[in-house]
Design a protein around this motif. Structure first.
Motif, PDB file in Angstrom:
ATOM      1  N   ALA A  16      42.049  41.098  45.838  1.00  9.05           N
ATOM      2  CA  ALA A  16      43.285  40.242  45.652  1.00  9.05           C
ATOM      3  C   ALA A  16      42.759  38.825  46.860  1.00  9.05           C
ATOM      4  CB  ALA A  16      44.840  40.105  46.384  1.00  9.05           C
ATOM      5  N   ALA A  29      49.797  40.481  41.950  1.00  9.54           N
ATOM      6  CA  ALA A  29      48.424  41.619  41.536  1.00  9.54           C
ATOM      7  C   ALA A  29      49.141  43.487  41.629  1.00  9.54           C
ATOM      8  CB  ALA A  29      47.737  41.702  42.849  1.00  9.54           C
ATOM      9  N   GLN A 116      43.847  43.741  35.162  1.00  8.15           N
ATOM     10  CA  GLN A 116      44.299  43.161  35.954  1.00  8.15           C
ATOM     11  C   GLN A 116      42.967  42.907  36.583  1.00  8.15           C
ATOM     12  OE1 GLN A 116      46.328  41.529  38.334  1.00  8.15           O
ATOM     13  NE2 GLN A 116      44.267  40.495  39.341  1.00  8.15           N
ATOM     14  N   THR A 120      40.208  39.690  37.707  1.00 15.19           N
ATOM     15  CA  THR A 120      39.922  39.532  38.518  1.00 15.19           C
ATOM     16  C   THR A 120      38.113  38.885  38.138  1.00 15.19           C
ATOM     17  OG1 THR A 120      41.485  40.826  39.575  1.00 15.19           O
ATOM     18  CG2 THR A 120      39.259  40.242  40.475  1.00 15.19           C
ATOM     19  N   GLN A 123      38.179  35.382  36.482  1.00  9.23           N
ATOM     20  CA  GLN A 123      38.332  34.114  37.482  1.00  9.23           C
ATOM     21  C   GLN A 123      37.142  34.700  38.904  1.00  9.23           C
ATOM     22  OE1 GLN A 123      41.656  32.553  37.948  1.00  9.23           O
ATOM     23  NE2 GLN A 123      40.236  31.596  39.787  1.00  9.23           N
ATOM     24  N   ASP A 168      33.705  34.862  47.262  1.00  8.46           N
ATOM     25  CA  ASP A 168      34.654  34.077  46.453  1.00  8.46           C
ATOM     26  C   ASP A 168      34.216  32.920  46.710  1.00  8.46           C
ATOM     27  OD1 ASP A 168      37.324  33.355  48.309  1.00  8.46           O
ATOM     28  OD2 ASP A 168      35.514  34.520  48.651  1.00  8.46           O
TER      29      ASP A 168
END
Length: 214
Positions: A16, A29, A116, A120, A123, A168
């Motif tokens: 997350a 989430a 999900q 994820t 993304q 990320d």
């Protein structure tokens, strides 16, 4: 809900942070509010992690997708188990490369937690990120079938997941998720040509640390 049996997304609660999510995103989430239109937007401005040279970041790994195991697309107990193991084997390369094809081919679109995981990965890569590690090592499987030949059932997989580093933002210190030992139970259904995952839950594996079922 008991903490002992949670949605599998809790296993990767650290994911997350990939976006990174704010509090509302994390709640979303885990199945809560979905009111945030772009949970990463507000959180990115508050990112307090140290800046780093993008060239110093670890490279995506593993990047090779596993070959489909023999007998996976057979209407049998072995086929159902092989399908779930294949998804777990494909998880680390999916997060490293953004290739979600294995998961999208073998999940039911109604499986919220499965979707999900795919979202994820998509993304993460849409913002230029990737992951390193996070491989699953399966230590045991079983199948509770419905029908003969089985039309549906529940596959249980015991596993150890390796530590995962999540890049990320290449210009920021990466996130690290510790390894974990646990058990996945997945509701599977035969769609006429392949097995698909309809839902997944996470349990503490035998011998792993327990919260006493609280």
């Amino acid at each position: 809900m008991s903490r002992r049996t949670q949605k599998i997304v809790i296993l990767v609660a650290a994911l997350a942070l990939i976006l990174p999510f704010g509090a509302a995103g994390l709640v979303g989430a885990l199945g809560g509010s979905d009111g945030a239109s772009d949970p990463s937007a507000s959180a990115s401005a508050d990112d307090q992690r140290a800046r780093v040279d993008p060239a110093s970041q670890p490279q995506p790994a593993p990047t090779a997708m596993p070959a489909p195991p023999e007998g996976m697309d057979v209407q049998s107990a072995e086929g159902a188990q092989a399908t779930l193991v294949h998804l777990l084997d494909a998880y680390a390369p999916m997060m490293a490369t953004g290739d979600t094809s294995v998961w999208t081919e073998h999940i039911d679109p109604a499986c919220a937690v499965c979707v999900q995981f795919v979202a994820t990965a998509e993304q993460l890569h849409s913002q230029g990120g990737w992951s390193v590690g996070g491989e699953f090592t399966v230590t045991g499987t079983s199948f509770e079938a419905v029908g003969d030949p089985p039309a549906s059932g529940v596959v249980t997989v015991d596993f150890v997941q390796a530590e995962q580093v999540i890049v990320d933002d290449p210009a920021r210190t990466p996130l690290t998720q510790s390894g974990v030992t646990a058990r996945i139970s997945a509701r599977m259904a035969w769609d006429g040509s392949r097995w698909r995952v309809g839902d997944m839950t996470l349990e503490t594996a035998p011998g792993a640390a327990s919260d006493g079922g609280a």
